[in-house]
Design an enzyme around this catalytic site. Structure first.
Site, PDB file in Angstrom:
ATOM      1  CG  HIS A 104     -76.929 -82.281  36.254  1.00  0.00           C
ATOM      2  ND1 HIS A 104     -76.367 -83.236  37.076  1.00  0.00           N
ATOM      3  CD2 HIS A 104     -75.921 -81.808  35.484  1.00  0.00           C
ATOM      4  CE1 HIS A 104     -75.074 -83.325  36.801  1.00  0.00           C
ATOM      5  NE2 HIS A 104     -74.781 -82.473  35.852  1.00  0.00           N
ATOM      6  CB  CYS A 105     -75.972 -78.311  40.082  1.00  0.00           C
ATOM      7  SG  CYS A 105     -76.173 -78.752  41.797  1.00  0.00           S
ATOM      8  CG  MET A 106     -70.898 -79.940  38.350  1.00  0.00           C
ATOM      9  SD  MET A 106     -71.346 -81.234  37.180  1.00  0.00           S
ATOM     10  CE  MET A 106     -69.898 -82.249  37.228  1.00  0.00           C
ATOM     11  N   GLY A 109     -75.256 -80.738  43.888  1.00  0.00           N
ATOM     12  CA  GLY A 109     -76.624 -80.947  44.350  1.00  0.00           C
ATOM     13  C   GLY A 109     -77.003 -80.138  45.565  1.00  0.00           C
TER      14      GLY A 109
END
Length: 105
Positions: free
Chosen positions: A76-78, A80
């Site tokens: 998960h990152c903001m 992607g």
């Protein structure tokens, strides 16, 4: 839990923190600033932990089976792209799925 109930582990590489209770303890934070390279030691620890989860060797407080071959990782990152892409390529290289950066990217 809809697609992989109890078989996922969230590896959070965003700058946001999440409650461990939200994912039954199956979340680890490996945060680094967006648009920057991660510290090498952090990246190595991240892919090592992802590999251990996939192999069923990651110690967790979860009540779910750890040795399940259907275990998946969620990165998960903001946005992607940068952090998730970097993490994914490094995991593919670290596990030997690909043998060069040109094939993994």
């Amino acid at each position: 839990d809809e697609k992989h109930p109890g078989k996922y582990f969230v590896f959070n590489v965003s700058e946001k923190q999440y409650s461990k209770e939200r994912f039954d303890g199956r979340i680890a934070d490996y945060n680094w600033q967006d648009h920057h390279a991660p510290p090498f030691h952090l990246l190595f620890e991240l892919v090592d932990q992802m590999k251990k989860w996939l192999e069923g060797k990651l110690k967790t407080i979860s009540i779910f089976r750890l040795d399940d071959p259907e275990n998946v990782v969620v990165i998960h990152c903001m946005s992607g792209k940068g952090r998730a892409g970097t993490s994914t390529c490094c995991l593919l290289l670290f596990t030997g799925f690909y043998d060069s950066i040109y094939n993994a990217a």
